[in-house]
Design an enzyme around this catalytic site. Structure first.
Site, PDB file in Angstrom:
ATOM      1  CD  GLU A  31      13.307 -15.732   0.847  1.00  0.00           C
ATOM      2  OE1 GLU A  31      14.283 -16.355   1.329  1.00  0.00           O
ATOM      3  OE2 GLU A  31      13.283 -15.290  -0.310  1.00  0.00           O
ATOM      4  CB  THR A  40      22.058 -11.946  -4.310  1.00  0.00           C
ATOM      5  OG1 THR A  40      22.564 -13.272  -4.480  1.00  0.00           O
ATOM      6  CG2 THR A  40      22.871 -10.989  -5.155  1.00  0.00           C
ATOM      7  CB  SER A  45      28.448  -2.761  -5.081  1.00  0.00           C
ATOM      8  OG  SER A  45      29.338  -3.841  -5.286  1.00  0.00           O
ATOM      9  CB  ILE A  47      26.595   0.230  -7.686  1.00  0.00           C
ATOM     10  CG1 ILE A  47      27.744   0.307  -6.672  1.00  0.00           C
ATOM     11  CG2 ILE A  47      26.876   1.124  -8.881  1.00  0.00           C
ATOM     12  CD1 ILE A  47      27.925   1.634  -6.024  1.00  0.00           C
ATOM     13  CG  HIS A  49      26.241  -1.051 -12.342  1.00  0.00           C
ATOM     14  ND1 HIS A  49      27.565  -0.757 -12.092  1.00  0.00           N
ATOM     15  CD2 HIS A  49      25.920  -2.085 -11.518  1.00  0.00           C
ATOM     16  CE1 HIS A  49      28.027  -1.589 -11.152  1.00  0.00           C
ATOM     17  NE2 HIS A  49      27.047  -2.392 -10.797  1.00  0.00           N
ATOM     18  CB  ILE A 335      18.936 -11.726 -11.333  1.00  0.00           C
ATOM     19  CG1 ILE A 335      17.783 -12.349 -12.115  1.00  0.00           C
ATOM     20  CG2 ILE A 335      18.771 -10.202 -11.250  1.00  0.00           C
ATOM     21  CD1 ILE A 335      17.670 -11.904 -13.559  1.00  0.00           C
ATOM     22  CB  SER A 337      26.638  -7.026 -11.007  1.00  0.00           C
ATOM     23  OG  SER A 337      26.879  -5.698 -11.372  1.00  0.00           O
ATOM     24  CB  SER A 341      21.309  -1.293 -12.059  1.00  0.00           C
ATOM     25  OG  SER A 341      22.487  -1.286 -11.296  1.00  0.00           O
TER      26      SER A 341
END
Length: 478
Positions: A31, A40, A45, A47, A49, A335, A337, A341
């Site tokens: 890394e 990222t 968000s 979320i 999905h 990768i 959105s 998820s």
């Protein structure tokens, strides 16, 4: 020589590392930043999905639905916060109803469960602050919200506990084929491995293009966000989307897992792969479009703004495969959105590809669970009193906004892959994420970091590298 080297310690890299650690392999994650969850994965968000948006038959659609179904058990196993709060896609015009119906049908085709279209009355009953001109909405009860930092860190800690090494501040500068595998050049020297997993986010195209004649392009797509105080956290209960357009799902309004309200993101393609600066135009767009679907937003409660970058691949599809003509090199690229998820399923898919290359034995000592940092608020008064008697650090509040104790901060620093910077502590404990945005607690957190990591205050950074906070030539001048 390592069996596997994974490039990138975001959610997809760490999910892959955890799944690979189920096998008896010598694995390492490289890394370039000072910690996990620095790209990222830290600015999105948050979320989970449901899976109705991705094109039917795509890898995105398949892994989104699989990842959503895996998330609840994974959150229990690895002790990070997740909640199925449900999501609503709002339609504000009768003319757009065919598009809403098409989204419903796509979701059914993708395998999303419990989808239904609500009329205006049903929608208003669920969300009183929905826009007055809303005529219907697609309701997905399986949609959720998650702590992206908590998930990323949990995946990394569990991989580390199961034997995966992590090398930070290690930037890949070149890759070439050698007998039996690959040589990876970095700013910290050379590493050799039989297999490479390219999970480098917005930089995944640069890594891929070092080894393949078939080039790919990853465009950084910037998204601006506004975060509102917890006083606004109950303004809506579910994640509110607009009908998707060319650049994705548009500006959402959603509660966060920690009780705030988040608005965003914009979708602006840029060239700078480190371009996470917000803009006045971007934030104005967030505030304006968020207000189109949800009324009476308390904009005076905004406590911070930020921007994240999505790794947008030209064909808008995940690339997860062994690269043709580059045996032992596996892409985990594009990768964007719904990557967050999908990451539980992404990790399984990457591990299956690596397993096919290396044919390793299963790791009989694999431990699939992990316990996170103790939150005193989850204890009864009697239990908390006993904890403080045993360890007085849990009785000292450092971050008053989020009520984070010195004991929690010490745990964040001392645990596997522990925090080494202010942002590292913040992502693990939320110290500094409250209303004052670390205005009061940062000096005390710096003192604790300096003490626990046995370094001078001038060596304490915000986020590694050259982000030192204290200046001066001696202790008295700090």
């Amino acid at each position: 020589m390592y069996d596997v080297i994974i490039i990138g310690a975001g959610v997809s890299g760490c999910a892959s590392a955890r799944e690979i650690s189920r096998y008896k392999v010598n694995a390492c994650v490289l890394e370039k930043a000072e910690d996990v969850c620095c790209g990222t994965s830290k600015a999105n968000s948050a979320i989970v999905h449901a899976g109705y948006d991705a094109a039917s038959g795509s890898l995105m659609a398949k892994l989104n639905v699989q990842g959503n179904e895996m998330m609840e058990q994974l959150s229990k196993d690895l002790d990070f916060e997740f909640k199925r709060n449900g999501s609503l896609v709002v339609c504000r015009s009768e003319e757009d109803m065919p598009n809403l119906q098409a989204l419903y049908e796509r979701g059914v085709t993708n395998g999303v469960k419990e989808l239904r279209i609500l009329n205006k009355e049903e929608l208003k009953e669920l969300e009183p602050n929905i826009a007055d001109d809303a005529v219907a909405a697609l309701y997905a009860p399986t949609g959720g919200i998650v702590c992206p930092f908590g998930m990323n860190i949990a995946l990394a800690e569990n991989a580390y506990t199961n034997g995966v090494e992590f090398k930070f501040n290690t930037e890949v500068t070149g890759i070439h084929k050698i007998d039996g595998g690959w040589a990876i050049e970095t700013n910290q020297g050379k590493y050799e491995t039989k297999c490479v997993v390219n999970a480098a986010g917005v930089h995944a195209d640069l890594i891929h293009n070092m080894v393949s004649d078939k080039k790919i392009t990853i465009t950084p797509r910037r998204g601006d966000y506004c975060l509102l105080d917890k006083t606004a956290g109950n303004h809506v209960s579910r994640t509110i989307f607009a009908l998707p357009g060319k650049y994705g799902k548009g500006i959402l309004v959603s509660p966060t897992i920690h009780g705030n309200l988040i608005l965003g993101p914009t979708a602006i393609d840029i060239e700078n792969k480190e371009g996470t600066n917000t803009t006045r135009e971007g934030l104005d767009e967030v505030l304006q479009k968020a207000g189109e679907n949800v009324k009476n937003l308390p904009m005076r409660s905004v406590i911070t703004s930020f921007a994240g970058l999505r790794a947008h691949e030209t064909n808008h599809e995940f690339i997860i495969e062994e690269v043709e003509g580059a045996e032992g090199f596996v892409d985990c690229a594009g990768i964007e959105s719904p990557g967050l998820s999908s990451c539980p399923a992404i990790g399984v898919m990457v591990a299956d590809i690596v397993k096919g290359i290396l044919n390793p034995e299963e790791n009989p000592e694999f431990v699939g669970t992990r316990k996170g940092i103790l939150d005193p608020d989850t204890l009864t008064k009697e239990e908390r009193d006993q904890l403080i008697r045993e360890n007085p650090a849990y009785g000292t509040i450092i971050c008053r906004c989020e009520m984070i104790t010195e004991g929690e901060i010490i745990d964040a620093i001392r645990r596997p892959l522990g925090a080494k910077s202010l942002d590292g502590v913040k992502r693990r404990t939320r110290a500094g994420m409250g209303r004052c945005q670390s205005g009061f607690c940062s000096p005390r957190v710096m003192e604790i970091l300096a003490r626990e990591c046995k370094m001078d205050m001038k060596e304490v950074t915000k986020s590694g590298g050259k982000s030192a906070i204290a200046v001066g030539t001696n202790k008295d001048s700090i």
